[in-house]
Enzyme design. Structure first.
Site, PDB file in Angstrom:
ATOM      1  N   LYS A   1      43.999  32.253  36.624  1.00 28.15           N
ATOM      2  CA  LYS A   1      43.653  33.614  37.038  1.00 28.15           C
ATOM      3  C   LYS A   1      44.688  34.118  38.059  1.00 28.15           C
ATOM      4  CE  LYS A   1      40.527  32.052  40.661  1.00 28.15           C
ATOM      5  NZ  LYS A   1      39.162  31.590  40.932  1.00 28.15           N
TER       6      LYS A   1
ATOM      7  N   TYR B   1      60.968  49.629  62.189  1.00 26.92           N
ATOM      8  CA  TYR B   1      59.902  50.599  62.473  1.00 26.92           C
ATOM      9  C   TYR B   1      59.140  50.228  63.742  1.00 26.92           C
ATOM     10  CZ  TYR B   1      60.202  52.415  57.657  1.00 26.92           C
ATOM     11  OH  TYR B   1      60.601  52.982  56.481  1.00 26.92           O
TER      12      TYR B   1
HETATM   13  C1  LIG Z   1      39.152  30.155  41.111  1.00 24.77           C
HETATM   14  C2  LIG Z   1      38.075  29.344  40.544  1.00 24.77           C
HETATM   15  C3  LIG Z   1      38.251  27.973  40.339  1.00 24.77           C
HETATM   16  C4  LIG Z   1      39.472  27.210  40.820  1.00 24.77           C
HETATM   17  O1  LIG Z   1      39.445  27.096  42.228  1.00 24.77           O
HETATM   18  P1  LIG Z   1      40.575  26.287  43.036  1.00 24.77           P
HETATM   19  O2  LIG Z   1      40.049  26.238  44.431  1.00 24.77           O
HETATM   20  O3  LIG Z   1      41.824  27.081  42.940  1.00 24.77           O
HETATM   21  O4  LIG Z   1      40.698  24.962  42.404  1.00 24.77           O
HETATM   22  C5  LIG Z   1      37.231  27.293  39.705  1.00 24.77           C
HETATM   23  N1  LIG Z   1      36.105  27.921  39.299  1.00 24.77           N
HETATM   24  C6  LIG Z   1      35.905  29.244  39.498  1.00 24.77           C
HETATM   25  C7  LIG Z   1      34.630  29.871  39.045  1.00 24.77           C
HETATM   26  C8  LIG Z   1      36.872  29.994  40.135  1.00 24.77           C
HETATM   27  O5  LIG Z   1      36.655  31.298  40.338  1.00 24.77           O
END
Ligand SMILES: *Cc1c(COP(=O)(O)O)cnc(C)c1O
Length: 391
Positions: free
Chosen positions: A37, A275
């Site tokens: 993701k 800035y």
């Molecule tokens: C993002 C996510 C993961 C992975 O989490 P990490 O801490 O990056 O390993 C797993 N399950 C869900 C539902 C998530 O949203």
């Protein structure tokens, strides 16, 4: 180094495979879903899918949205995909068409999926997200019977394939009481699903921290994300793991973010920089201008605090980080030339100077300077930056 690029991200193939090897080892016989993701935690979905296609031991990709799922398909991923985030009801058709397994937490979406399964006579693999104390997405124990009714109304839907949950307090602490509580609630709810006639085929709860630290969370499938990219979920997770005797170096950072010096200038003592005139030189100073700013994902909070690496040495950020530019101090780094590479995250390798242990900027360091966590530093690296797989 591509002379036509002013900034780019190198992805180390060997580091990535090393990390996934470690995850496969931790997962044991269980199925492994690698989370891609947020543009693969900023690494780029396309190159990361490219790397994952080189393996035979990754069963699933975890995505948040249908758009990410489609990106994975376009990048040639033919394996399974689990979508953990919401999709518009109108897009559930696309979810089914692309063979994406949705994690379901509203009755409306399950109802729409049920109708699609009935109309197309197609079995849809769904995962039910259980609310165990994160109070984010999830179905409460009270609502379970209504979901059971829906599953029965649409027999083509079958039973939920998976039951999932997500921990609220597993990487932020070395005390794991809350995680234990969530786990017991989860186990209770899965038993309840069984009583209601919707026993899931697989159970999954483990993000990276859970997978690394808690054998009991692994069940039939694990869903790590950040560890695949070579980053620990937190210092606490790393410490807990090491205190329990875990080996060092099971994860290596995959990503290096570089740019190039686009102007060098000498400024007099007592000159203001940038800035808001937040920095003033105390002596004659040599500045390098870098074509990187907060729109690229470099946090403005790191103004006047962070450093980058040039020729293997530290160049402190002077003045405020701008939208597209920043200024760094190279007074003490002799011989910097126009278009010299600068490292924003990562180590200076052959392109820079001597490889020394302290000569690196980690995502964790940049996160500390920016008042945030490594996840955020990585996830918001601009999509516009080209990603290149190396070694
Ligand atoms: C993002 C996510 C993961 C992975 O989490 P990490 O801490 O990056 O390993 C797993 N399950 C869900 C539902 C998530 O949203």
């Amino acid at each position: 180094m591509n002379k036509h690029l002013l900034t780019w991200i190198d992805l180390s193939r060997s580091a990535f495979h090393h990390n996934v090897d470690s995850l496969v080892r931790l997962a044991g016989k269980r199925a492994l879903s690698v989370c891609v993701k947020a543009n693969a935690y900023g690494h780029g979905i396309e190159p990361v899918v490219e790397l994952l296609k080189e393996r035979k031991d990754v069963d699933y990709l975890t995505v948040h949205s249908i758009d990410e799922a489609i990106e994975c398909r376009l990048a040639g991923w033919r394996g399974r995909i689990m979508m953990v985030g919401p999709a518009p009801l109108a897009s559930l058709e696309a979810v089914v068409a692309h063979d994406v397994e949705p994690v379901v937490f509203t009755r409306d979406s399950l109802e729409v999926l049920g109708k699609i399964s009935k109309r197309t006579n197609k079995t849809i693999r769904t995962h039910l997200k259980l609310e165990t104390g994160t109070n984010r997405q999830g179905v409460t124990e009270k609502e379970l019977s209504k979901f059971a009714t829906l599953y029965k109304r649409y027999p083509k839907l079958g039973k939920p394939y998976g039951a999932s949950m997500h921990f609220a307090n597993i990487e932020d602490t070395t005390s794991h009481e809350y995680a234990q509580e969530q786990l017991s609630r989860y186990n209770e709810m899965v038993r309840r699903m069984q009583v209601l006639g919707i026993k899931p085929t697989i159970r999954h709860t483990a993000c990276s921290a859970a997978l690394i630290l808690f054998e009991k969370t692994r069940f039939e499938l694990v869903r790590p994300g950040i560890a695949a990219y070579g980053h620990w979920p937190s210092k606490e997770t790393y410490l807990s793991y090491r205190l329990e005797g875990g080996r060092n170096n099971i994860f290596q950072p995959v990503l290096t973010w570089r740019t190039r010096v686009t102007q060098i200038k000498d400024v007099a003592a007592d000159s203001f920089v940038g800035y808001g005139c937040t920095y003033r030189t105390t002596s004659k100073t040599k500045l390098a201008i870098l074509p990187i700013g907060y729109s690229d994902g470099y946090d403005r909070q790191a103004s006047n605090i962070a450093h980058v690496l040039i020729k293997g040495k530290r160049a402190p950020v002077r003045g405020r980080v701008c939208m597209n530019l920043m200024m760094v101090d190279i007074t003490d780094i002799p011989g910097v030339k126009l278009e010299a590479p600068a490292t924003l995250i990562g180590e200076e390798g052959s392109g820079g100077g001597v490889r020394k242990k302290e000569d690196r900027v980690t995502a964790e360091q940049l996160a500390a300077w920016s008042g945030t966590i490594n996840y955020e530093i990585l996830a918001r690296l601009s999509r516009a930056i080209p990603r290149v797989i190396v070694d």
